[in-house]
Design an enzyme around this catalytic site. Sequence first.
Site, short mmCIF file in Angstrom:
data_model
loop_
_atom_site.label_atom_id
_atom_site.label_comp_id
_atom_site.label_asym_id
_atom_site.label_seq_id
_atom_site.Cartn_x
_atom_site.Cartn_y
_atom_site.Cartn_z
CB ALA A 142 112.29 56.22 -30.05
CB THR A 200 115.23 59.45 -24.22
OG1 THR A 200 115.83 58.91 -23.07
CG2 THR A 200 116.26 59.99 -25.16
CE1 TYR A 202 120.11 41.92 -29.53
CE2 TYR A 202 121.94 41.12 -30.86
CZ TYR A 202 121.04 42.12 -30.54
OH TYR A 202 121.08 43.30 -31.22
CB ALA A 203 122.38 34.78 -32.08
CB ALA A 204 117.80 32.33 -30.77
CB ALA A 205 115.67 37.16 -30.21
N1 LIG Z 1 123.96 49.22 -31.44
C1 LIG Z 1 124.34 48.15 -32.13
O1 LIG Z 1 125.54 47.93 -32.33
C2 LIG Z 1 123.32 47.20 -32.68
C3 LIG Z 1 123.79 46.11 -33.45
C4 LIG Z 1 122.88 45.22 -33.98
C5 LIG Z 1 121.52 45.40 -33.77
N2 LIG Z 1 121.10 46.45 -33.01
C6 LIG Z 1 119.64 46.57 -32.81
O2 LIG Z 1 119.22 47.88 -33.14
C7 LIG Z 1 118.15 48.27 -32.26
C8 LIG Z 1 118.53 49.56 -31.55
O3 LIG Z 1 119.77 49.34 -30.89
P1 LIG Z 1 120.43 50.39 -29.88
O4 LIG Z 1 121.90 50.20 -29.99
O5 LIG Z 1 119.84 51.73 -30.06
O6 LIG Z 1 119.96 49.76 -28.49
P2 LIG Z 1 119.82 50.50 -27.10
O7 LIG Z 1 119.97 49.44 -26.05
O8 LIG Z 1 120.70 51.70 -27.02
O9 LIG Z 1 118.30 51.00 -27.13
C9 LIG Z 1 117.26 50.10 -27.10
C10 LIG Z 1 116.03 50.81 -26.61
O10 LIG Z 1 114.99 49.84 -26.49
C11 LIG Z 1 114.30 50.12 -25.30
N3 LIG Z 1 113.64 48.92 -24.79
C12 LIG Z 1 114.17 47.86 -24.14
N4 LIG Z 1 113.21 46.99 -23.79
C13 LIG Z 1 112.04 47.51 -24.26
C14 LIG Z 1 110.69 47.11 -24.22
N5 LIG Z 1 110.32 45.97 -23.59
N6 LIG Z 1 109.75 47.89 -24.80
C15 LIG Z 1 110.10 49.03 -25.42
N7 LIG Z 1 111.36 49.50 -25.48
C16 LIG Z 1 112.32 48.74 -24.91
C17 LIG Z 1 115.33 50.65 -24.31
O11 LIG Z 1 114.71 51.43 -23.30
C18 LIG Z 1 116.24 51.46 -25.21
O12 LIG Z 1 115.89 52.83 -25.27
C19 LIG Z 1 117.92 47.09 -31.31
O13 LIG Z 1 116.89 46.29 -31.80
C20 LIG Z 1 119.24 46.35 -31.36
O14 LIG Z 1 119.09 44.99 -31.02
C21 LIG Z 1 121.96 47.35 -32.47
#
Ligand SMILES: NC(=O)c1ccc[n+]([C@@H]2O[C@H](COP(=O)([O-])OP(=O)(O)OC[C@H]3O[C@@H](n4cnc5c(N)ncnc54)[C@H](O)[C@@H]3O)[C@@H](O)[C@H]2O)c1
Length: 247
Positions: A15, A43, A158-161
Amino acid sequence: MEKRLAGKVALVTGAGGLIGPVVVRRLAEEGAAVAVTDLVPDTAESLAADINNAGGRAWAAGLDVTSEEEVGAVFAAAEQQLGPIDILVNNAGLLRQRSEPFQLTEDSVWKRILEVNLGGVMICCSRILSGMITRKRGKIINLASIAGVSGLPGWADYAAAKAGVIGFSRTLAMETGRYGITVNCVSPGMIQKETSANSGTWLGRSGVPADVAALIAFLASPEADYITGGNYMVDGGRTIGPHGATW
Ligand SMILES: NC(=O)c1ccc[n+]([C@@H]2O[C@H](COP(=O)([O-])OP(=O)(O)OC[C@H]3O[C@@H](n4cnc5c(N)ncnc54)[C@H](O)[C@@H]3O)[C@@H](O)[C@H]2O)c1
């Protein structure tokens, strides 16, 4: 704002990043008590404090979604603080900064990407399900990505996950529907803090976190009680098809 989530308890992972805080605020504005968690707790803690100061209800904890022990302990503590979790938003994600062809990606790197983005979702779902099944209610919303649908050159891991998250969620929806639990994916395209021109989308702009949060709040609400197993794009039409028109 309409309080569609009054009396509900939500837990959001990851979050503290770009999208997570906006999702947490939206769920809280709609009346949910929110457990705000992230690998980096700072945060999450200040976000929870803001919500409590504004008259909402939130609680924060550090949580690494790849640790079975931490997930078990934090989910139990959240339920002790706020009550049984009705809504789980698996938002934590990890994207490599650098793009590279898969043959250059070290095994340890792609394994970590799978561990966080797919394994983390599976661990959190595994820990939440028995309570939701007993209570015969629950909403699980998993953040996937358009990368999991279209592929993303330079980020095959990432795409696979994310494709894995979509297949996992669909199957979980089949297995848990009989208990009144819904499981859906939200797949963002390019989301930025501020919108900017983006000719790769059919709307001509990138998205903002509020675009994603609005869909998550809807899927978490009783208005979406009959919606399960879906994967909903928030991508300005990016995945409809390629651009070709010259007028
Ligand atoms: N921002 C985009 O353009 C976008 C596009 C497609 C998908 N997403 C997906 O949306 C979600 C949120 O994206 P975002 O842009 O806010 O990403 P971000 O990188 O800004 O935030 C991700 C958060 O996950 C936390 N994190 C990382 N590893 C972790 C772990 N092992 N345990 C717990 N928390 C962990 C990080 O500390 C970070 O606060 C993600 O799943 C991302 O893959 C985002």
